[in-house]
Design a protein around this motif. Sequence first.
Motif, mmCIF file in Angstrom:
data_model
loop_
_atom_site.group_PDB
_atom_site.id
_atom_site.type_symbol
_atom_site.label_atom_id
_atom_site.label_comp_id
_atom_site.label_asym_id
_atom_site.label_seq_id
_atom_site.Cartn_x
_atom_site.Cartn_y
_atom_site.Cartn_z
ATOM 1 N N VAL A 153 0.800 -1.221 0.000
ATOM 2 C CA VAL A 153 0.000 0.000 0.000
ATOM 3 C C VAL A 153 0.840 1.280 0.000
ATOM 4 C CG1 VAL A 153 -0.218 0.310 2.506
ATOM 5 C CG2 VAL A 153 -2.123 0.965 0.990
ATOM 6 N N SER A 154 2.119 1.188 0.375
ATOM 7 C CA SER A 154 2.900 2.419 0.517
ATOM 8 C C SER A 154 4.351 2.184 0.155
ATOM 9 C CB SER A 154 2.813 2.945 1.957
ATOM 10 O OG SER A 154 3.625 2.181 2.812
ATOM 11 N N ARG A 155 5.105 3.273 0.193
ATOM 12 C CA ARG A 155 6.554 3.212 -0.051
ATOM 13 C C ARG A 155 7.329 2.865 1.214
ATOM 14 N NH1 ARG A 155 7.466 9.106 -2.192
ATOM 15 N NH2 ARG A 155 5.702 9.465 -0.766
ATOM 16 N N ALA A 156 6.644 2.728 2.318
ATOM 17 C CA ALA A 156 7.300 2.500 3.606
ATOM 18 C C ALA A 156 7.898 1.105 3.680
ATOM 19 C CB ALA A 156 6.298 2.685 4.731
ATOM 20 N N PRO A 157 8.886 0.906 4.545
ATOM 21 C CA PRO A 157 9.430 -0.431 4.741
ATOM 22 C C PRO A 157 8.377 -1.395 5.280
ATOM 23 C CG PRO A 157 10.874 1.224 5.713
ATOM 24 C CD PRO A 157 9.600 1.914 5.342
ATOM 25 N N THR A 158 8.609 -2.658 5.021
ATOM 26 C CA THR A 158 7.797 -3.742 5.566
ATOM 27 C C THR A 158 8.642 -4.513 6.569
ATOM 28 O OG1 THR A 158 6.496 -4.003 3.561
ATOM 29 C CG2 THR A 158 6.649 -5.916 4.991
ATOM 30 N N ALA A 186 6.722 0.593 -9.234
ATOM 31 C CA ALA A 186 5.429 1.092 -8.761
ATOM 32 C C ALA A 186 5.249 0.867 -7.272
ATOM 33 C CB ALA A 186 4.295 0.421 -9.539
ATOM 34 N N ILE A 187 5.843 -0.192 -6.746
ATOM 35 C CA ILE A 187 5.726 -0.506 -5.313
ATOM 36 C C ILE A 187 6.794 0.243 -4.526
ATOM 37 C CG2 ILE A 187 5.773 -2.340 -3.599
ATOM 38 C CD1 ILE A 187 3.335 -2.328 -5.553
ATOM 39 N N ALA A 188 8.016 0.249 -5.020
ATOM 40 C CA ALA A 188 9.113 0.873 -4.283
ATOM 41 C C ALA A 188 9.032 2.394 -4.288
ATOM 42 C CB ALA A 188 10.450 0.422 -4.858
ATOM 43 N N GLN A 189 8.517 2.958 -5.399
ATOM 44 C CA GLN A 189 8.594 4.407 -5.559
ATOM 45 C C GLN A 189 7.261 5.061 -5.900
ATOM 46 O OE1 GLN A 189 11.336 4.108 -8.842
ATOM 47 N NE2 GLN A 189 13.109 4.532 -7.536
ATOM 48 N N GLY A 190 6.232 4.279 -6.191
ATOM 49 C CA GLY A 190 5.025 4.811 -6.795
ATOM 50 C C GLY A 190 4.077 5.515 -5.842
ATOM 51 N N ASN A 191 3.076 6.139 -6.442
ATOM 52 C CA ASN A 191 2.008 6.805 -5.711
ATOM 53 C C ASN A 191 0.819 5.857 -5.526
ATOM 54 O OD1 ASN A 191 3.381 9.316 -5.633
ATOM 55 N ND2 ASN A 191 2.772 9.686 -7.764
ATOM 56 N N LEU A 192 -0.014 6.186 -4.557
ATOM 57 C CA LEU A 192 -1.214 5.402 -4.277
ATOM 58 C C LEU A 192 -2.415 6.033 -4.963
ATOM 59 C CD1 LEU A 192 -2.695 3.160 -2.571
ATOM 60 C CD2 LEU A 192 -3.001 4.943 -0.831
ATOM 61 N N LEU A 193 -3.172 5.217 -5.687
ATOM 62 C CA LEU A 193 -4.427 5.642 -6.280
ATOM 63 C C LEU A 193 -5.537 4.745 -5.749
ATOM 64 C CD1 LEU A 193 -3.275 5.982 -10.019
ATOM 65 C CD2 LEU A 193 -3.414 7.796 -8.301
ATOM 66 N N GLU A 194 -6.527 5.334 -5.132
ATOM 67 C CA GLU A 194 -7.647 4.532 -4.643
ATOM 68 C C GLU A 194 -8.571 4.169 -5.804
ATOM 69 O OE1 GLU A 194 -9.651 5.713 -1.073
ATOM 70 O OE2 GLU A 194 -7.953 6.964 -0.443
ATOM 71 N N VAL A 195 -9.050 2.937 -5.801
ATOM 72 C CA VAL A 195 -10.016 2.501 -6.814
ATOM 73 C C VAL A 195 -11.177 1.832 -6.096
ATOM 74 C CG1 VAL A 195 -8.331 2.247 -8.668
ATOM 75 C CG2 VAL A 195 -8.796 0.311 -7.168
ATOM 76 N N SER A 196 -12.372 2.053 -6.607
ATOM 77 C CA SER A 196 -13.549 1.476 -5.977
ATOM 78 C C SER A 196 -13.742 0.042 -6.422
ATOM 79 C CB SER A 196 -14.787 2.292 -6.316
ATOM 80 O OG SER A 196 -14.987 2.334 -7.722
ATOM 81 N N GLN A 253 -17.238 -3.484 1.753
ATOM 82 C CA GLN A 253 -17.284 -3.935 3.143
ATOM 83 C C GLN A 253 -16.226 -4.989 3.428
ATOM 84 O OE1 GLN A 253 -21.099 -5.465 4.353
ATOM 85 N NE2 GLN A 253 -20.468 -5.820 6.462
ATOM 86 N N HIS A 254 -15.857 -5.751 2.377
ATOM 87 C CA HIS A 254 -14.985 -6.898 2.587
ATOM 88 C C HIS A 254 -13.706 -6.878 1.763
ATOM 89 C CE1 HIS A 254 -18.151 -8.760 4.891
ATOM 90 N NE2 HIS A 254 -18.980 -8.711 3.874
ATOM 91 N N VAL A 255 -13.605 -6.016 0.782
ATOM 92 C CA VAL A 255 -12.482 -6.060 -0.154
ATOM 93 C C VAL A 255 -11.760 -4.720 -0.175
ATOM 94 C CG1 VAL A 255 -11.825 -6.338 -2.585
ATOM 95 C CG2 VAL A 255 -13.582 -7.822 -1.581
ATOM 96 N N VAL A 256 -10.435 -4.774 -0.086
ATOM 97 C CA VAL A 256 -9.574 -3.601 -0.204
ATOM 98 C C VAL A 256 -8.988 -3.601 -1.609
ATOM 99 C CG1 VAL A 256 -7.452 -2.489 0.597
ATOM 100 C CG2 VAL A 256 -9.011 -3.544 2.257
ATOM 101 N N SER A 257 -9.022 -2.449 -2.286
ATOM 102 C CA SER A 257 -8.449 -2.361 -3.629
ATOM 103 C C SER A 257 -7.782 -1.003 -3.810
ATOM 104 C CB SER A 257 -9.522 -2.574 -4.692
ATOM 105 O OG SER A 257 -10.573 -1.631 -4.559
ATOM 106 N N PHE A 258 -6.647 -1.002 -4.496
ATOM 107 C CA PHE A 258 -5.923 0.235 -4.795
ATOM 108 C C PHE A 258 -4.920 -0.040 -5.906
ATOM 109 C CE2 PHE A 258 -3.819 -1.862 -1.200
ATOM 110 C CZ PHE A 258 -2.517 -1.968 -1.637
ATOM 111 N N ILE A 259 -4.388 1.028 -6.484
ATOM 112 C CA ILE A 259 -3.341 0.953 -7.506
ATOM 113 C C ILE A 259 -2.113 1.678 -6.986
ATOM 114 C CG2 ILE A 259 -2.631 1.860 -9.768
ATOM 115 C CD1 ILE A 259 -5.440 1.288 -10.775
ATOM 116 N N ARG A 260 -0.960 1.094 -7.237
ATOM 117 C CA ARG A 260 0.316 1.790 -7.045
ATOM 118 C C ARG A 260 0.884 2.075 -8.431
ATOM 119 N NH1 ARG A 260 3.249 1.026 -2.724
ATOM 120 N NH2 ARG A 260 4.365 2.835 -3.550
ATOM 121 N N GLN A 261 1.335 3.297 -8.642
ATOM 122 C CA GLN A 261 1.737 3.728 -9.981
ATOM 123 C C GLN A 261 3.047 4.503 -9.934
ATOM 124 O OE1 GLN A 261 -1.274 5.504 -12.573
ATOM 125 N NE2 GLN A 261 0.122 7.226 -12.941
ATOM 126 N N ALA A 262 3.968 4.154 -10.847
ATOM 127 C CA ALA A 262 5.197 4.910 -11.066
ATOM 128 C C ALA A 262 5.423 4.969 -12.573
ATOM 129 C CB ALA A 262 6.382 4.253 -10.373
#
Length: 591
Positions: A431-436, A507-517, A522-531
């Motif tokens: 979901v982010s550029r932060a460390p895991t 896209a994961i290491a450096q990209g931005n977060l785009l929310e997608v519906s 209620q049960h599913v998380v979805s988003f795009i990471r883009q670079a």
Amino acid sequence: MRLALLLSALVVLPGINVQAAEQDTAQKPVVYQVFTRLFGNTQTTNKPWGTLEENGVGKFADFDSKALEGIKELGVTHIWYTGVLHHATVTDYSEFGLPADDPDVVKGRAGSPYAVKDYYNVNPDLAVDPGERLQEFEALIERTHQHDMKVVIDIVPNHVARDYHSVSKPDGVEDFGANDDTTVTYQRDNNFYYVVGEDFRVPQSDDYEPLGGMEHPKADGQFTESPAKWTGNGARTAQPDINDWYETVKINYGVKPDGSYDFPRLPQQYANKDYRAHYAFWQDKDLPDSWYKFRDITQYWLDKGVDGFRYDMAEMVPVEFWSFLNASIKMQNPDAFLLAEVYNPELYRPYLEQGKMDYLYDKVGFYDTLKAIIQGREDAAALLAKHNEVADIEQHMLHFLENHDEQRIASPDFAGDMNWGKPAMTVSTLVSRAPTMIYFGQTVGEDGSEEPGFGDPTRTSIFDYIGVPAHQQWMNDGEFDGADLSAEQRQLRRFYVELMALNQLPAIAQGNLLEVSNSQPQHVVSFIRQAGHQRVLVVANFAKQKQQVSVDVKESQAQALLGAPPQFTDGTLSLTLPYQGVSVIQLGSNR
């Protein structure tokens, strides 16, 4: 699936040049936290309150090439060796000049790693030859570097062991408290606070006995400390409560008992300045003695080859001290990895900007919300809303699902099923550029159910000698080949390997977060990471059953990288997500 395979799969997609993607990739940090004393232990007795001889203990030497290769396979960039520093323990090493500590002020038999008693040496439990323990750790630092990973250790600035005494301090170094004026509660250059005129009294409880009531010559309800010192969590009485951090004493940084500061304040504009400016600011200042002591400690370990520090309970120490300390560290090693435990969201930005931390735990926001979703207490839609609260600092907010303080995913009090790590860790990681961060045993479903002695199950004990069963199955008596794992455990570890490989995608290491519906918020998380022209769609199912879900992304081409493959219906991406299922999809160019 390795990154090379992932990137080769992308060559069929518009706008993706494999060679350029490889060159532009910046690996997102992956931290592997390992409780060092437990990692290599092969004994399975697990007797409550068991001794080292009964329950066994791991060593630095257990991190051999096979072990380090197994860790590196998870995409790890930094190993946080937890519990390395010499801390109070009931185990007797008198032949090496290290007698057993008093169990009346030690938690567990092995002792808490956060009750450090000698900042200039390491835990004798961890050495094959305790007399050579520092050299054995230096060799582990070198082996870790040879496997292209960096070394992180704990620094615990808020408190030290009740009986702090360094037998290894360099010439010219004085112990904490050695020069304190103990006739006053507070003095700026005292290292501790004092309960003047009163002796320390061991806390009492009807529900707890040191070592579970087992006999020990020092377990007599007495510990000599005169005058008594304030306890690590700030308790100011000569007899702390049993629930206080009674095994530790609080360090004084020039904060008066009334909360006012006895040191120069950092001007607000320094939030926008780099560590060099912070370093320069402090050079002509007269500062409390404890500041210099911890600066010297961190410089000592940097000189040994340590690459960074995880700071325990950083928010209990003033932000000005962190400006001073972290600037000093960065002047010696600009690439040092500095991670802090901070739980108050109001302090996130001050500790990053003024305190010059690199990373903070995203615990009370992201982790707590994700746990609530798994447990059915929150809707999936709550997660990105919570994440947006730190959107301006998201790259600094380290994500995790397990660590030594938290319940194991597979424990019944958390999820009760190791496979919940699949959707949860997918979202947490991507979901982010932060460390895991991954905790040892997490990738093979450790459930923390052992009865160690001090503390409760669901968390792998940091206080006692125990074996870690699921981890031992992967370890396979030192072969580190997973031969003893079940098919389900092997599949889970493979999932983590494939997931962590995605951290090398731009896209994961450096990209931005785009929310997608999606059709099941209620049960599913979805988003795009883009670079650039690379876009990666992440969809994760947190329902208790399979989900048919459509995602509002109009694409003509897509490539599944992990999990369920996509289908298109009337230009809408449609997925069938199994229970605990995920789909990570490389989308076509958006040019």
